[in-house]
Design an enzyme around this catalytic site. Structure first.
Site, PDB file in Angstrom:
ATOM      1  CG  LEU A  40      -1.796   1.254   1.405  1.00 18.97           C
ATOM      2  CD1 LEU A  40      -2.770   1.414   0.237  1.00 18.97           C
ATOM      3  CD2 LEU A  40      -2.564   1.190   2.742  1.00 18.97           C
ATOM      4  N   GLY A 107       5.023  13.873  14.368  1.00 20.69           N
ATOM      5  CA  GLY A 107       5.721  14.954  13.681  1.00 20.69           C
ATOM      6  C   GLY A 107       7.203  14.848  13.951  1.00 20.69           C
ATOM      7  CB  SER A 108      10.074  15.835  13.367  1.00 21.21           C
ATOM      8  OG  SER A 108      11.432  16.106  13.661  1.00 21.21           O
ATOM      9  CB  SER A 109      12.259  18.089  17.816  1.00 17.59           C
ATOM     10  OG  SER A 109      13.339  17.527  17.068  1.00 17.59           O
ATOM     11  CB  CYS A 110      12.915  19.541  12.496  1.00 19.75           C
ATOM     12  SG  CYS A 110      11.701  18.746  11.486  1.00 19.75           S
ATOM     13  CE1 TYR A 137      11.528  15.365   9.945  1.00 24.06           C
ATOM     14  CE2 TYR A 137      10.512  13.978   8.291  1.00 24.06           C
ATOM     15  CZ  TYR A 137      10.960  14.172   9.585  1.00 24.06           C
ATOM     16  OH  TYR A 137      10.815  13.171  10.522  1.00 24.06           O
ATOM     17  CE  LYS A 141       7.104  13.909   9.913  1.00 25.57           C
ATOM     18  NZ  LYS A 141       6.345  12.663  10.055  1.00 25.57           N
ATOM     19  CG  ASN A 166      17.499  14.278  16.858  1.00 27.51           C
ATOM     20  OD1 ASN A 166      16.818  15.289  17.035  1.00 27.51           O
ATOM     21  ND2 ASN A 166      18.435  14.202  15.938  1.00 27.51           N
ATOM     22  CG  HIS A 180      18.273  10.523  12.066  1.00 29.37           C
ATOM     23  ND1 HIS A 180      17.276   9.667  11.633  1.00 29.37           N
ATOM     24  CD2 HIS A 180      17.797  11.779  11.859  1.00 29.37           C
ATOM     25  CE1 HIS A 180      16.236  10.377  11.214  1.00 29.37           C
ATOM     26  NE2 HIS A 180      16.530  11.660  11.342  1.00 29.37           N
TER      27      HIS A 180
HETATM   28  N1  LIG Z   1      13.964   8.590  13.407  1.00 29.28           N
HETATM   29  C1  LIG Z   1      13.910   9.754  14.008  1.00 29.28           C
HETATM   30  O1  LIG Z   1      14.914  10.253  14.555  1.00 29.28           O
HETATM   31  C2  LIG Z   1      12.613  10.506  14.071  1.00 29.28           C
HETATM   32  C3  LIG Z   1      11.447  10.043  13.447  1.00 29.28           C
HETATM   33  N2  LIG Z   1      10.298  10.802  13.536  1.00 29.28           N
HETATM   34  C4  LIG Z   1       9.047  10.354  12.892  1.00 29.28           C
HETATM   35  O2  LIG Z   1       8.708   9.051  13.347  1.00 29.28           O
HETATM   36  C5  LIG Z   1       8.036   8.338  12.291  1.00 29.28           C
HETATM   37  C6  LIG Z   1       8.748   7.025  12.022  1.00 29.28           C
HETATM   38  O3  LIG Z   1      10.090   7.294  11.714  1.00 29.28           O
HETATM   39  P1  LIG Z   1      11.142   6.067  11.597  1.00 29.28           P
HETATM   40  O4  LIG Z   1      10.539   4.838  12.172  1.00 29.28           O
HETATM   41  O5  LIG Z   1      12.452   6.574  12.103  1.00 29.28           O
HETATM   42  O6  LIG Z   1      11.261   5.903  10.017  1.00 29.28           O
HETATM   43  P2  LIG Z   1      11.645   4.617   9.142  1.00 29.28           P
HETATM   44  O7  LIG Z   1      12.269   5.149   7.901  1.00 29.28           O
HETATM   45  O8  LIG Z   1      12.370   3.616   9.974  1.00 29.28           O
HETATM   46  O9  LIG Z   1      10.203   3.994   8.770  1.00 29.28           O
HETATM   47  C7  LIG Z   1       9.369   4.694   7.906  1.00 29.28           C
HETATM   48  C8  LIG Z   1       8.207   3.815   7.552  1.00 29.28           C
HETATM   49  O10 LIG Z   1       7.374   4.523   6.658  1.00 29.28           O
HETATM   50  C9  LIG Z   1       6.977   3.652   5.633  1.00 29.28           C
HETATM   51  N3  LIG Z   1       6.821   4.402   4.384  1.00 29.28           N
HETATM   52  C10 LIG Z   1       7.644   5.335   3.867  1.00 29.28           C
HETATM   53  N4  LIG Z   1       7.159   5.756   2.684  1.00 29.28           N
HETATM   54  C11 LIG Z   1       6.011   5.060   2.458  1.00 29.28           C
HETATM   55  C12 LIG Z   1       5.053   5.022   1.412  1.00 29.28           C
HETATM   56  N5  LIG Z   1       5.170   5.797   0.333  1.00 29.28           N
HETATM   57  N6  LIG Z   1       4.004   4.179   1.523  1.00 29.28           N
HETATM   58  C13 LIG Z   1       3.870   3.379   2.596  1.00 29.28           C
HETATM   59  N7  LIG Z   1       4.724   3.363   3.645  1.00 29.28           N
HETATM   60  C14 LIG Z   1       5.787   4.195   3.553  1.00 29.28           C
HETATM   61  C15 LIG Z   1       8.072   2.605   5.470  1.00 29.28           C
HETATM   62  O11 LIG Z   1       7.461   1.416   5.008  1.00 29.28           O
HETATM   63  P3  LIG Z   1       8.273   0.147   4.372  1.00 29.28           P
HETATM   64  O12 LIG Z   1       9.254  -0.264   5.420  1.00 29.28           O
HETATM   65  O13 LIG Z   1       7.202  -0.881   4.127  1.00 29.28           O
HETATM   66  O14 LIG Z   1       8.909   0.664   3.109  1.00 29.28           O
HETATM   67  C16 LIG Z   1       8.607   2.509   6.899  1.00 29.28           C
HETATM   68  O15 LIG Z   1       7.974   1.464   7.549  1.00 29.28           O
HETATM   69  C17 LIG Z   1       8.015   9.278  11.092  1.00 29.28           C
HETATM   70  O16 LIG Z   1       6.786   9.981  11.064  1.00 29.28           O
HETATM   71  C18 LIG Z   1       9.159  10.243  11.401  1.00 29.28           C
HETATM   72  O17 LIG Z   1       8.939  11.493  10.759  1.00 29.28           O
HETATM   73  C19 LIG Z   1      10.246  11.992  14.211  1.00 29.28           C
HETATM   74  C20 LIG Z   1      11.381  12.473  14.826  1.00 29.28           C
HETATM   75  C21 LIG Z   1      12.618  11.758  14.815  1.00 29.28           C
HETATM   76  C1  LIG Z   2      15.337  13.920  13.793  1.00 28.53           C
HETATM   77  C2  LIG Z   2      15.890  15.095  13.027  1.00 28.53           C
HETATM   78  O1  LIG Z   2      16.943  14.633  12.215  1.00 28.53           O
HETATM   79  C3  LIG Z   2      17.446  15.566  11.277  1.00 28.53           C
HETATM   80  O2  LIG Z   2      17.986  16.668  11.929  1.00 28.53           O
HETATM   81  P1  LIG Z   2      19.379  16.539  12.714  1.00 28.53           P
HETATM   82  O3  LIG Z   2      19.100  16.220  14.130  1.00 28.53           O
HETATM   83  O4  LIG Z   2      20.210  17.735  12.402  1.00 28.53           O
HETATM   84  O5  LIG Z   2      19.986  15.284  11.982  1.00 28.53           O
HETATM   85  P2  LIG Z   2      21.224  14.307  12.140  1.00 28.53           P
HETATM   86  O6  LIG Z   2      20.932  13.326  13.207  1.00 28.53           O
HETATM   87  O7  LIG Z   2      21.488  13.782  10.752  1.00 28.53           O
HETATM   88  O8  LIG Z   2      22.485  15.261  12.543  1.00 28.53           O
HETATM   89  C4  LIG Z   2      22.620  15.732  13.831  1.00 28.53           C
HETATM   90  C5  LIG Z   2      24.004  16.387  13.957  1.00 28.53           C
HETATM   91  O9  LIG Z   2      24.999  15.353  13.901  1.00 28.53           O
HETATM   92  C6  LIG Z   2      26.043  15.757  13.028  1.00 28.53           C
HETATM   93  N1  LIG Z   2      26.772  14.573  12.494  1.00 28.53           N
HETATM   94  C7  LIG Z   2      28.097  14.301  12.732  1.00 28.53           C
HETATM   95  N2  LIG Z   2      28.468  13.177  12.081  1.00 28.53           N
HETATM   96  C8  LIG Z   2      27.338  12.720  11.436  1.00 28.53           C
HETATM   97  C9  LIG Z   2      27.108  11.574  10.596  1.00 28.53           C
HETATM   98  O10 LIG Z   2      28.026  10.748  10.295  1.00 28.53           O
HETATM   99  N3  LIG Z   2      25.829  11.413  10.141  1.00 28.53           N
HETATM  100  C10 LIG Z   2      24.830  12.282  10.449  1.00 28.53           C
HETATM  101  N4  LIG Z   2      23.573  12.044   9.965  1.00 28.53           N
HETATM  102  N5  LIG Z   2      25.019  13.398  11.226  1.00 28.53           N
HETATM  103  C11 LIG Z   2      26.270  13.600  11.711  1.00 28.53           C
HETATM  104  C12 LIG Z   2      25.303  16.560  11.958  1.00 28.53           C
HETATM  105  O11 LIG Z   2      26.223  17.344  11.227  1.00 28.53           O
HETATM  106  C13 LIG Z   2      24.346  17.362  12.823  1.00 28.53           C
HETATM  107  O12 LIG Z   2      25.006  18.472  13.369  1.00 28.53           O
HETATM  108  C14 LIG Z   2      16.372  16.007  10.351  1.00 28.53           C
HETATM  109  O13 LIG Z   2      15.834  14.904   9.705  1.00 28.53           O
HETATM  110  C15 LIG Z   2      15.281  16.632  11.141  1.00 28.53           C
HETATM  111  O14 LIG Z   2      14.205  16.921  10.266  1.00 28.53           O
HETATM  112  C16 LIG Z   2      14.827  15.730  12.222  1.00 28.53           C
HETATM  113  O15 LIG Z   2      13.623  15.533  12.406  1.00 28.53           O
END
Ligand SMILES: NC(=O)C1=CN([C@@H]2O[C@H](COP(=O)(O)OP(=O)(O)OC[C@H]3O[C@@H](n4cnc5c(N)ncnc54)[C@H](OP(=O)(O)O)[C@@H]3O)[C@@H](O)[C@H]2O)C=CC1
Ligand SMILES: C[C@H]1O[C@H](OP(=O)(O)OP(=O)(O)OC[C@H]2O[C@@H](n3cnc4c(=O)[nH]c(N)nc43)[C@H](O)[C@@H]2O)[C@@H](O)[C@@H](O)C1=O
Length: 316
Positions: A40, A107-110, A137, A141, A166, A180
């Site tokens: 889906l 959503g997200s802290s961003c 992004y 959100k 994060n 990340h």
């Molecule tokens: N990771 C983080 O640091 C943070 C995450 N969030 C939010 O938390 C939520 C989950 O994030 P996270 O678990 O890390 O993300 P992942 O990338 O691990 O998982 C994303 C999921 O979304 C599904 N997906 C993406 N695109 C589609 C699509 N077109 N159709 C159907 N399903 C889709 C994927 O499905 P499939 O596996 O089947 O492809 C996957 O299961 C999100 O809303 C994200 O914005 C918020 C703040 C921080």
């Molecule tokens: C969850 C949050 O995540 C994102 O925001 P972010 O927190 O800036 O993301 P990040 O985890 O990738 O980086 C955090 C910090 O870490 C430093 N950094 C060092 N070395 C590496 C490195 O090797 N990889 C990455 N990715 N970052 C690195 C990097 O330069 C930065 O200063 C957005 O998706 C935002 O939309 C959001 O929702």
């Protein structure tokens, strides 16, 4: 919430979705449904509407999104804006029109302004400009948050938004371009250690500060929101503790046992200097994180080692 309530968990295979699924199963919820993106595609409005119409879930939890770290966000603005608007808007609109009782949006802290006072309170939303590396992004959100708020205001429905800080943990994305910082550091330090402790290159200056919440705690906050009717439309979810990226690097380097050099690549962006969440509202309601950073890093590293030949790498 009845344990036989029909709950559709969008994104059930993602890092957060998989954790939510585990918690719901453990708590005895017996009527869970999930679909992979191949089964889906949530960007397809008709497919989403038809799916919700046929399945008639009582609850929808949206843990599906196009997700990535700072470089992916900065390099693919169109996908991060458009795909996330399509996914969330299709789910929110169908859930509203087809009378889904409860909707939990992630959503997200961003979403908060780049230079808002710290810690970030929910009321700081839309009070100033966003961090450029992830404003695409963030705007997607914010749209989701406002859509759920509009449905609460106009129709009195239980549509609520949680703003995670994060996140990290098992089933994270370890692709070095799209991930990340925390999973990237685990992989980089591990592979360098295995390579005679070669130097590790990290991004930016190391001076930004970040807050990290273990994914099982995030999942618990979602189930908390499922089992309680939260009085407001928006809630921050985090630990209330942040550290510099340099301190994170030193912590992970020590945990992994890497003894080589760390090189900081200043050609890569730092992003927002700080985004510490004010989590008073969730604490006052009774939710609090359980896993501290060192324990969470250990759990994540052990999972990485166990899945070293099959860890997830999300490509753009
Ligand atoms: N990771 C983080 O640091 C943070 C995450 N969030 C939010 O938390 C939520 C989950 O994030 P996270 O678990 O890390 O993300 P992942 O990338 O691990 O998982 C994303 C999921 O979304 C599904 N997906 C993406 N695109 C589609 C699509 N077109 N159709 C159907 N399903 C889709 C994927 O499905 P499939 O596996 O089947 O492809 C996957 O299961 C999100 O809303 C994200 O914005 C918020 C703040 C921080
Ligand atoms: C969850 C949050 O995540 C994102 O925001 P972010 O927190 O800036 O993301 P990040 O985890 O990738 O980086 C955090 C910090 O870490 C430093 N950094 C060092 N070395 C590496 C490195 O090797 N990889 C990455 N990715 N970052 C690195 C990097 O330069 C930065 O200063 C957005 O998706 C935002 O939309 C959001 O929702």
């Amino acid at each position: 919430m009845e344990k036989d309530s029909k709950i559709y968990l969008a994104g059930h295979r993602g890092m957060v979705g998989a954790a939510i699924w585990r918690v719901l199963k453990k708590k005895g919820y017996s009527n869970l449904i999930g679909r992979t993106s191949k089964e889906l595609d949530l960007r397809n409005q008709k497919a989403v509407f038809d799916f919700i119409k046929s399945e008639k879930p009582d609850v929808v939890i949206d843990a599906a999104a196009r997700v990535g770290g700072i470089l992916a966000n900065n390099n693919y603005p169109f996908q991060f804006l458009m795909e996330n608007m399509q996914i969330q808007n299709n789910l929110i609109d169908a859930a509203h029109k087809l009378d889904v009782k409860k909707f939990i949006f992630l959503g997200s802290s961003c979403i908060y302004p780049k230079l808002a006072p710290q810690p970030l309170k929910e009321e700081y939303l839309l009070t100033d400009s966003l961090e450029p590396t992830n404003e695409w992004y963030a705007i997607a959100k914010i749209t989701g948050v406002k859509a759920c708020q509009a449905i609460r205001k106009q129709f009195g429905k239980d549509f609520v938004s949680l703003m995670p800080t994060n996140l990290y943990g098992t089933h994270d994305n370890f692709d070095l371009e799209t991930s990340h910082v925390l999973p990237a550091m685990i992989r980089k330090f591990h592979e360098a250690k295995e390579n005679n402790n070669s130097a590790v290159t990290l991004w930016g200056s190391g001076t930004p500060m970040r807050e990290f919440l273990f994914v099982d705690d995030m999942a618990a906050s979602v189930v908390f929101a499922l089992e309680n009717e939260l009085p407001e439309y928006l809630y921050n979810v985090g630990t209330g503790i942040d550290i510099t990226i340099k301190e994170l690097a030193e912590t992970i380097q020590k945990k992994v046992g890497h003894t080589g050099e760390i090189v900081w690549d200043s050609s890569k962006p730092d992003g927002t200097p700080r985004k510490l969440m004010d989590i008073t509202k969730m604490h006052d309601l009774g939710w609090k994180h359980q896993v501290e950073l060192e324990e969470g890093i250990e759990k994540t590293y052990q999972w990485f080692l166990t899945n070293n030949d099959s860890f997830k790498q999300v490509k753009m």
